[in-house]
Enzyme design. Structure first.
Site, PDB file in Angstrom:
ATOM      1  N   GLU A 133       0.827  -1.209   0.000  1.00  0.00           N
ATOM      2  CA  GLU A 133       0.000   0.000   0.000  1.00  0.00           C
ATOM      3  C   GLU A 133       0.863   1.262   0.000  1.00  0.00           C
ATOM      4  O   GLU A 133       0.526   2.243  -0.671  1.00  0.00           O
ATOM      5  CB  GLU A 133      -0.976  -0.001   1.176  1.00  0.00           C
ATOM      6  CG  GLU A 133      -1.884  -1.219   1.269  1.00  0.00           C
ATOM      7  CD  GLU A 133      -2.581  -1.621  -0.022  1.00  0.00           C
ATOM      8  OE1 GLU A 133      -2.795  -0.762  -0.908  1.00  0.00           O
ATOM      9  OE2 GLU A 133      -2.909  -2.806  -0.152  1.00  0.00           O
ATOM     10  N   HIS A 153       1.873   2.241  -3.357  1.00  0.00           N
ATOM     11  CA  HIS A 153       0.830   2.970  -4.095  1.00  0.00           C
ATOM     12  C   HIS A 153       1.024   4.490  -3.955  1.00  0.00           C
ATOM     13  O   HIS A 153       0.804   5.229  -4.917  1.00  0.00           O
ATOM     14  CB  HIS A 153      -0.567   2.606  -3.582  1.00  0.00           C
ATOM     15  CG  HIS A 153      -1.190   1.438  -4.253  1.00  0.00           C
ATOM     16  ND1 HIS A 153      -1.705   1.499  -5.532  1.00  0.00           N
ATOM     17  CD2 HIS A 153      -1.410   0.171  -3.825  1.00  0.00           C
ATOM     18  CE1 HIS A 153      -2.214   0.315  -5.860  1.00  0.00           C
ATOM     19  NE2 HIS A 153      -2.038  -0.514  -4.840  1.00  0.00           N
TER      20      HIS A 153
END
Length: 136
Positions: free
Chosen positions: A127, A130
């Site tokens: 994550e 990202h």
């Protein structure tokens, strides 16, 4: 609110900005969207729902944990992993670390520093990538 999953690579490759207390609703939307996708997802970054902010959520058992503006301070014990992403088709190989130290803000914007290991560390690394526009 449950949001649609962004699959636009050009959008996903853009870097995310620091989140502020004005972004609290993004945490709620991310949590709702993750809950709606628990059958095939264990973590989400805000850009996956169209918001370029440094906010992520992930699961630990049945609990969903939010992190605001997380920064990985230390990485130890690299290994090769194979991951998928709701924003992409299929699986891809990547390097992850068995143990990471992360500094982040919780939902109340209280600062924490914590070590994560194993699969939880892997989710957080995915994550955080990202935020930098890195998609596996």
């Amino acid at each position: 609110m449950i949001r649609n999953i962004v699959k636009d690579i050009a959008f996903l490759e853009q870097k995310s900005e620091l989140a502020t207390k004005d972004d609290i609703e993004v945490i709620n939307d991310l949590t709702d969207t993750l809950k709606a996708n628990l059958d095939r997802c264990v973590g989400m970054a805000a850009n996956m729902i169209g918001v370029k902010k440094r906010i992520l959520v992930f699961t630990v058992g049945s609990i969903i944990v939010p992190m605001v503006n997380p920064v990985i301070l230390k990485k130890e014990k690299p290994y090769e992993a194979e991951e998928s992403c709701l924003s992409l088709e299929g699986f891809r190989k990547t390097t992850r670390y068995e143990s990471i130290e992360v500094e982040y803000l919780d939902v109340n914007f209280k600062k924490h520093k914590q070590v994560f290991t194993g699969f939880t560390a892997q989710i957080i690394q995915h994550e955080v990538d990202h935020f930098e526009g890195i998609i596996i």
